[in-house]
Enzyme design. Structure first.
Site, mmCIF file in Angstrom:
data_model
loop_
_atom_site.group_PDB
_atom_site.id
_atom_site.type_symbol
_atom_site.label_atom_id
_atom_site.label_comp_id
_atom_site.label_asym_id
_atom_site.label_seq_id
_atom_site.Cartn_x
_atom_site.Cartn_y
_atom_site.Cartn_z
ATOM 1 N N GLU A 134 0.840 -1.214 0.000
ATOM 2 C CA GLU A 134 0.000 0.000 0.000
ATOM 3 C C GLU A 134 0.868 1.256 0.000
ATOM 4 O OE1 GLU A 134 -2.621 -0.713 3.378
ATOM 5 O OE2 GLU A 134 -4.031 -1.708 2.063
ATOM 6 N N GLU A 176 -5.240 -8.220 -1.459
ATOM 7 C CA GLU A 176 -5.936 -8.250 -0.167
ATOM 8 C C GLU A 176 -7.409 -7.992 -0.377
ATOM 9 O OE1 GLU A 176 -4.549 -5.657 2.941
ATOM 10 O OE2 GLU A 176 -2.453 -5.996 2.420
HETATM 11 C C1 BGP Z 1 -4.378 -3.236 4.801
HETATM 12 C C2 BGP Z 1 -3.026 -3.685 5.213
HETATM 13 C C3 BGP Z 1 -2.939 -4.933 5.983
HETATM 14 C C4 BGP Z 1 -4.170 -5.289 6.756
HETATM 15 C C5 BGP Z 1 -5.471 -4.910 6.142
HETATM 16 C C6 BGP Z 1 -6.651 -4.991 7.060
HETATM 17 O O1 BGP Z 1 -4.446 -1.864 4.807
HETATM 18 O O2 BGP Z 1 -2.164 -3.833 4.115
HETATM 19 O O3 BGP Z 1 -1.741 -4.960 6.667
HETATM 20 O O4 BGP Z 1 -4.068 -5.410 8.058
HETATM 21 O O5 BGP Z 1 -5.435 -3.614 5.618
HETATM 22 O O6 BGP Z 1 -6.635 -3.910 7.949
HETATM 23 P P1 BGP Z 1 -6.864 -4.042 9.474
HETATM 24 O O7 BGP Z 1 -5.922 -5.072 9.946
HETATM 25 O O8 BGP Z 1 -6.590 -2.717 10.038
HETATM 26 O O9 BGP Z 1 -8.290 -4.453 9.618
#
Ligand code: BGP
Length: 486
Positions: free
Chosen positions: A191, A385
């Protein structure tokens, strides 16, 4: 329900994790601290107003590093460092074709600026890749997933300092040489656009170094672009058949109304997101950003050779995280309803439901973004993701019935299939958090994404035993049928 098979034969079905949210053992095996190790767990969060990213001074970083009483869940993760074999075996049982994971830079170079890598760290990932190979799971490796060595933050001011390019290239050279026979898919920064939301998480820049926020932000971004190009250049030298990707937190946004002002606002908001992929894919700064620099008096220090580097070493595929969409509005006032989400606070869309954390659920938005990105770039795409955080408890002897997760993923996969049917070159789908891990934004484990439950609470209590949820068998069928059985 059985659908037509749409996905290509070698489609990379799997999951995605990050070292800092899974490995734990933050001070074991010669690992140095990274910026992720200073993220505390905050109790009783008000998700609607929660600001995930704080900026820290050097003094605050030092204080947290020595804080023995505080709760910093990323330091223990889910003990993947000790349990990776068991976890990979479970992924293999689901039929994973790919696992996206990151290498912790500070396991390889504990301070970041050493000449010689930490042998134990290098050996750890060798074992992980060997285990993946044993199960024919393709690793997709992120070189930097919010885990810059903290020493580089404190001593150099993180990515605001051009000198980090030297250290990053050295790190790339080591891991690419060590793992060239094991890893075909790489990406530089997770990201990459998170920097717009946090100097510290995205760029490892402590507050003390920031003199002119706007200018410094684009200086950091420029260094991240150069580092991405250097990663590609290094890979091309060491392993020309491997592929280097870019990774964007995709912020798909719709105009809040059909008023031309809102439509224009949506285009302009999107440019601030697409700017990153435009440079990574095309190898040059787009004209709208140059105009923005002039209008805002932004002067980024760039050297002549930078332009050649960016131009010559563009990415081979574009990956992105996709969780939600937001609305764009020309005029936001106190009556505009806002919502939180992955790296954004945006205008709420009345047509969409939200997760408990306020992230708006929009499967069609995934198709929209796939079609838009493919139209724009015409290079392979990877959904790196996607997933939903749910609150779950495990009762002994019972399987967690995570139907909401199955429904969420099913609806997103259907939209991916529609995009592929419409000509998008999609190479894979790695569900976020195939096993419960520590949340990036809130450092809790209560926000669970996994097909596999981890018996652990927010404070790290529990035996960390793994249990299959209902979605485990479901995803196994999805993969076995190449997406036809949903
Ligand atoms: C993205 C990231 C991840 C991840 C995911 C979910 O922004 O790349 O590392 O964790 O989001 O977010 P969260 O864990 O805050 O729910």
């Amino acid at each position: 329900m059985a659908h037509e098979i749409i996905f290509p034969e070698n489609f990379l079905w799997g999951g995605a994790i990050a070292a800092n949210q899974a490995e734990g053992s933050w001070n074991q095996g010669g690992r140095g601290p990274s910026v992720a190790d200073t993220a505390p767990y905050i109790e009783d969060q008000d998700y609607a107003n929660y600001i995930a990213f704080e900026e820290l001074t050097i003094a605050q970083i030092e204080e947290r590093l020595h804080d023995e009483q505080g709760c910093y869940p990323k330091r223990w993760g889910i003990h993947f460092y000790d349990r990776y074999e068991e976890d990979i075996k479970l992924f293999a049982e689901m039929g994973f074709k790919a696992l996206r994971l990151s290498i912790s830079w500070s396991r390889i170079f504990p301070r970041g600026d050493e000449e010689i890598p930490n042998h134990e760290g290098v050996e750890f990932y060798r074992k992980v890749f060997k285990t993946l190979k044993q199960y024919q799971i393709e690793p997709i490796v992120t070189l930097s997933h919010y885990e810059t060595p903290i020493h580089l933050a404190i001593k150099y001011g993180g990515w605001l300092n051009r000198e980090l390019l030297v250290f990053f290239e050295r790190y790339c050279r080591v891991v690419m040489s060590e793992y060239k026979d094991d890893v075909k898919y790489w990406m530089a920064f997770n990201e990459i656009n998170v920097i717009q939301h946090s100097f510290y998480i995205g760029g490892a820049v402590p507050k003390d170094f920031i003199k002119n926020e706007k200018n410094d932000l684009y200086q950091v971004i420029h260094h991240l672009f150069l580092a991405s190009a250097l990663a590609k250049k290094t890979l091309a030298e060491i392993c020309p058949t491997a592929r280097m990707g870019g990774m964007l937190a995709r912020r798909e946004g719709y105009p809040a109304t059909c008023s031309p002002q809102d439509v224009l606002a949506a285009i302009h908001d999107d440019q601030m997101n697409l700017f990153f992929s435009d440079v990574l894919v095309r190898g040059y700064y787009p004209s709208y950003i140059k105009a923005f620099f002039i209008a805002n008096n932004i002067n980024v220090a760039m050297e002549d050779e930078d332009f050649t580097l960016l131009k010559n070493y563009t990415i081979d595929y574009l990956s992105f995280s996709y969780y939600m969409t937001v609305l764009s509005k020309a005029q936001i006032d106190e009556n505009t309803e806002l919502t939180t989400g992955n790296l954004v606070n945006g205008v709420k869309n009345p047509y969409l439901d939200s997760s408990e954390w306020g992230w708006q659920i929009d499967p069609v938005g995934l198709r929209i973004t796939l079609e838009k990105l493919y139209d724009r770039y015409q290079i392979p795409l990877l959904v790196a993701e996607n997933g939903i955080g749910l609150r779950e408890t495990h009762n002994p002897g019972e399987i967690i019935a995570d139907d909401a997760r199955i429904e969420y993923l099913k609806r997103h996969i259907e939209q991916m299939a529609a995009a592929v049917k419409n000509g998008v070159d999609l190479i894979g789908y790695t569900v976020w958090g195939p096993i419960d891990i520590i949340s990036m934004s809130t450092s809790e484990i209560s926000k669970r994404y996994g097909f596999i439950y981890v018996d652990q609470d927010d404070k790290g209590n529990g035996n960390s035993k793994r249990y299959k949820k209902k979605s485990f068998a479901w995803y196994k069928d999805v993969i076995a049928s190449n997406g036809a059985w949903l």
